[in-house]
Design a protein around this motif. Structure first.
Motif, mmCIF file in Angstrom:
data_model
loop_
_atom_site.group_PDB
_atom_site.id
_atom_site.type_symbol
_atom_site.label_atom_id
_atom_site.label_comp_id
_atom_site.label_asym_id
_atom_site.label_seq_id
_atom_site.Cartn_x
_atom_site.Cartn_y
_atom_site.Cartn_z
ATOM 1 N N LEU A 163 -78.191 -24.866 37.045
ATOM 2 C CA LEU A 163 -78.748 -23.620 36.508
ATOM 3 C C LEU A 163 -78.297 -22.383 37.295
ATOM 4 O O LEU A 163 -78.597 -21.257 36.896
ATOM 5 C CB LEU A 163 -80.277 -23.689 36.504
ATOM 6 C CG LEU A 163 -80.893 -24.713 35.539
ATOM 7 C CD1 LEU A 163 -82.380 -24.889 35.843
ATOM 8 C CD2 LEU A 163 -80.696 -24.272 34.094
ATOM 9 N N ARG A 164 -77.589 -22.605 38.404
ATOM 10 C CA ARG A 164 -77.211 -21.473 39.248
ATOM 11 C C ARG A 164 -76.410 -20.401 38.515
ATOM 12 O O ARG A 164 -76.674 -19.207 38.692
ATOM 13 C CB ARG A 164 -76.458 -21.960 40.486
ATOM 14 C CG ARG A 164 -75.975 -20.821 41.391
ATOM 15 C CD ARG A 164 -75.852 -21.244 42.817
ATOM 16 N NE ARG A 164 -77.152 -21.478 43.419
ATOM 17 C CZ ARG A 164 -77.328 -22.156 44.559
ATOM 18 N NH1 ARG A 164 -76.302 -22.669 45.186
ATOM 19 N NH2 ARG A 164 -78.541 -22.308 45.057
ATOM 20 N N PRO A 165 -75.406 -20.754 37.685
ATOM 21 C CA PRO A 165 -74.675 -19.695 36.975
ATOM 22 C C PRO A 165 -75.603 -18.816 36.134
ATOM 23 O O PRO A 165 -75.399 -17.597 36.046
ATOM 24 C CB PRO A 165 -73.690 -20.473 36.095
ATOM 25 C CG PRO A 165 -73.475 -21.753 36.826
ATOM 26 C CD PRO A 165 -74.815 -22.082 37.413
ATOM 27 N N GLN A 166 -76.619 -19.420 35.532
ATOM 28 C CA GLN A 166 -77.569 -18.650 34.728
ATOM 29 C C GLN A 166 -78.352 -17.674 35.600
ATOM 30 O O GLN A 166 -78.595 -16.523 35.208
ATOM 31 C CB GLN A 166 -78.524 -19.624 34.020
ATOM 32 C CG GLN A 166 -79.443 -18.980 32.993
ATOM 33 C CD GLN A 166 -80.271 -20.019 32.242
ATOM 34 O OE1 GLN A 166 -79.908 -21.197 32.171
ATOM 35 N NE2 GLN A 166 -81.383 -19.586 31.681
ATOM 36 N N VAL A 167 -78.734 -18.116 36.787
ATOM 37 C CA VAL A 167 -79.459 -17.244 37.712
ATOM 38 C C VAL A 167 -78.553 -16.101 38.180
ATOM 39 O O VAL A 167 -78.974 -14.943 38.265
ATOM 40 C CB VAL A 167 -79.988 -18.044 38.921
ATOM 41 C CG1 VAL A 167 -80.640 -17.112 39.939
ATOM 42 C CG2 VAL A 167 -80.997 -19.093 38.456
ATOM 43 N N MET A 168 -77.279 -16.399 38.465
ATOM 44 C CA MET A 168 -76.350 -15.364 38.907
ATOM 45 C C MET A 168 -76.162 -14.294 37.828
ATOM 46 O O MET A 168 -76.101 -13.098 38.127
ATOM 47 C CB MET A 168 -74.992 -15.981 39.246
ATOM 48 C CG MET A 168 -74.992 -16.987 40.394
ATOM 49 S SD MET A 168 -75.618 -16.324 41.952
ATOM 50 C CE MET A 168 -77.343 -16.827 41.883
ATOM 51 N N ARG A 169 -76.086 -14.726 36.588
ATOM 52 C CA ARG A 169 -75.922 -13.754 35.494
ATOM 53 C C ARG A 169 -77.184 -12.901 35.337
ATOM 54 O O ARG A 169 -77.094 -11.719 34.989
ATOM 55 C CB ARG A 169 -75.574 -14.490 34.205
ATOM 56 C CG ARG A 169 -74.186 -15.130 34.276
ATOM 57 C CD ARG A 169 -73.780 -15.854 33.004
ATOM 58 N NE ARG A 169 -72.440 -16.415 33.180
ATOM 59 C CZ ARG A 169 -72.179 -17.722 33.323
ATOM 60 N NH1 ARG A 169 -73.164 -18.601 33.252
ATOM 61 N NH2 ARG A 169 -70.946 -18.138 33.510
ATOM 62 N N ARG A 223 -67.467 -22.657 47.304
ATOM 63 C CA ARG A 223 -67.193 -22.440 45.884
ATOM 64 C C ARG A 223 -66.757 -23.775 45.275
ATOM 65 O O ARG A 223 -65.804 -24.409 45.763
ATOM 66 C CB ARG A 223 -66.089 -21.391 45.701
ATOM 67 C CG ARG A 223 -66.465 -20.013 46.219
ATOM 68 C CD ARG A 223 -65.539 -18.940 45.682
ATOM 69 N NE ARG A 223 -64.165 -19.066 46.178
ATOM 70 C CZ ARG A 223 -63.202 -18.199 45.901
ATOM 71 N NH1 ARG A 223 -63.437 -17.158 45.122
ATOM 72 N NH2 ARG A 223 -61.978 -18.360 46.389
ATOM 73 N N HIS A 224 -67.441 -24.195 44.241
ATOM 74 C CA HIS A 224 -67.075 -25.465 43.610
ATOM 75 C C HIS A 224 -67.519 -25.473 42.159
ATOM 76 O O HIS A 224 -68.361 -24.674 41.735
ATOM 77 C CB HIS A 224 -67.688 -26.652 44.355
ATOM 78 C CG HIS A 224 -69.189 -26.708 44.285
ATOM 79 N ND1 HIS A 224 -70.013 -25.854 44.981
ATOM 80 C CD2 HIS A 224 -70.017 -27.522 43.584
ATOM 81 C CE1 HIS A 224 -71.274 -26.135 44.736
ATOM 82 N NE2 HIS A 224 -71.303 -27.141 43.882
ATOM 83 N N ARG A 225 -66.940 -26.392 41.417
ATOM 84 C CA ARG A 225 -67.275 -26.540 40.003
ATOM 85 C C ARG A 225 -68.412 -27.538 39.819
ATOM 86 O O ARG A 225 -68.516 -28.526 40.546
ATOM 87 C CB ARG A 225 -66.058 -27.007 39.200
ATOM 88 C CG ARG A 225 -64.971 -25.959 39.030
ATOM 89 C CD ARG A 225 -63.885 -26.494 38.118
ATOM 90 N NE ARG A 225 -62.752 -25.602 37.995
ATOM 91 C CZ ARG A 225 -62.664 -24.620 37.093
ATOM 92 N NH1 ARG A 225 -63.675 -24.413 36.257
ATOM 93 N NH2 ARG A 225 -61.592 -23.852 37.028
ATOM 94 N N LEU A 226 -69.213 -27.264 38.808
ATOM 95 C CA LEU A 226 -70.265 -28.187 38.396
ATOM 96 C C LEU A 226 -69.663 -29.260 37.483
ATOM 97 O O LEU A 226 -68.537 -29.109 36.995
ATOM 98 C CB LEU A 226 -71.360 -27.414 37.661
ATOM 99 C CG LEU A 226 -72.117 -26.390 38.516
ATOM 100 C CD1 LEU A 226 -72.858 -25.405 37.631
ATOM 101 C CD2 LEU A 226 -73.064 -27.098 39.470
ATOM 102 N N PRO A 227 -70.407 -30.337 37.232
ATOM 103 C CA PRO A 227 -69.880 -31.385 36.342
ATOM 104 C C PRO A 227 -69.452 -30.880 34.968
ATOM 105 O O PRO A 227 -68.547 -31.448 34.343
ATOM 106 C CB PRO A 227 -71.056 -32.368 36.241
ATOM 107 C CG PRO A 227 -71.769 -32.218 37.549
ATOM 108 C CD PRO A 227 -71.673 -30.752 37.870
ATOM 109 N N ASP A 228 -70.094 -29.792 34.488
ATOM 110 C CA ASP A 228 -69.720 -29.282 33.164
ATOM 111 C C ASP A 228 -68.520 -28.328 33.222
ATOM 112 O O ASP A 228 -68.124 -27.744 32.207
ATOM 113 C CB ASP A 228 -70.910 -28.580 32.498
ATOM 114 C CG ASP A 228 -71.369 -27.323 33.240
ATOM 115 O OD1 ASP A 228 -70.761 -26.970 34.274
ATOM 116 O OD2 ASP A 228 -72.349 -26.699 32.795
#
Length: 278
Positions: free
Chosen positions: A68-74, A92-97
């Motif tokens: 959910l971190r990208p949603q919080v950053m936005r 910095r890393h990618r999530l499974p999705d």
């Protein structure tokens, strides 16, 4: 212009000092209050995440929170009309999705502060109240996550340090947004010149007189005095936060075997940063 600027580092690499330098500079070189640092750690605030997500993140597993971190950053970006500076110790890393935990679409850029891992070990050991050997092991642990326990999650969301080498490599890479790399040792030796480059990376005007005032306002003596008199709320109840800030202090405090372990584990990255023969 909306977006996030990152003040990033592996822990105990000078992130707090840099935040204080920026805070003083942005206020005209004024005196700083260590308990009111402007570039914040909002991305790790459970209260903020709960508010924007509309859920209780204490009920989630660390992997679910990271997703959910990208949603919080936005949400942080969208709630501020102007650019926001945020500190982070995350790699910095990618999530499974496939999403980045620190997405390019919210990130205007960043500054990554790196420090000789042999000095980081000593500072980290004091910070975590562990031995240097334990700190060496932590720094070599791939995918290292912190603040994963239920008690810690009460206020602080999970963060992904990775190993020291993983963390540094992730910020030296080109993706997913541009980063200005700064060595802690250079900031200590030439604070005015190095700060000028940092300010340009944040698209801020460079005023050399104001930089000089900010450097004077954030001397280690000043920070130590404030911590003695008022404490430091980011480290409340855990002893002294601000250390000596020494460069190459490891030479007198690590055994040859300990320094050798660090070199064996991180030698490739150390060489890229000219730390191998430091």
């Amino acid at each position: 212009m909306q977006g996030l600027y990152w003040i990033a580092s592996y822990p105990r690499s000078g992130n707090t000092w840099l935040r204080l330098l920026l805070d003083s500079y942005l206020h005209g070189g004024a005196a700083v209050d260590i308990n009111r640092i402007s570039p914040s750690g909002l991305m790790y605030s459970r209260a903020f995440a709960d508010d924007v997500l509309g859920i209780d993140t204490a009920d989630l597993l660390p992997a679910e929170i990271l997703a959910l971190r990208p949603q919080v950053m936005r949400a942080i970006r969208d709630r501020h009309a102007d650019p926001v500076m945020l500190k982070t110790h995350d790699m910095r890393h990618r999530l499974p999705d496939g999403q980045w935990t620190l997405p390019a679409d919210v990130s205007l850029g960043g500054v990554y502060l790196v420090r000789d891992p042999r000095d980081v070990v000593l500072s980290l050991a004091r910070f975590l109240s562990c031995s240097p050997d334990q700190a060496i092991t932590i720094m070599a642990t791939a995918g290292q996550q912190r603040a994963t326990s239920h008690d810690q999650q009460a206020t602080h969301l999970v963060n992904v340090w990775g190993s020291w080498s993983e963390n540094v490599r992730s910020w030296m890479a080109a993706d997913p947004f541009p980063v200005h790399l700064v060595r802690y040792e250079d900031l200590r030796a030439r604070p005015r010149q190095v700060m000028a480059g940092i300010l340009r990376a944040f698209d801020l005007p460079v005023d050399l007189d104001r930089i000089a005032a900010a450097v004077a306002a954030t001397s280690l003596e000043t920070l130590h005095q404030q911590e003695r008199q008022r404490g430091f709320i980011e480290y409340a109840g855990r002893g002294r936060f601000f250390g000596s800030g020494a460069v190459a202090g490891w030479r007198h405090r690590l055994t040859p075997a300990q320094a050798g372990r660090i070199r064996d584990q991180h030698g490739e990255v150390m060489a890229r940063l000219d730390y191998e023969d430091w």
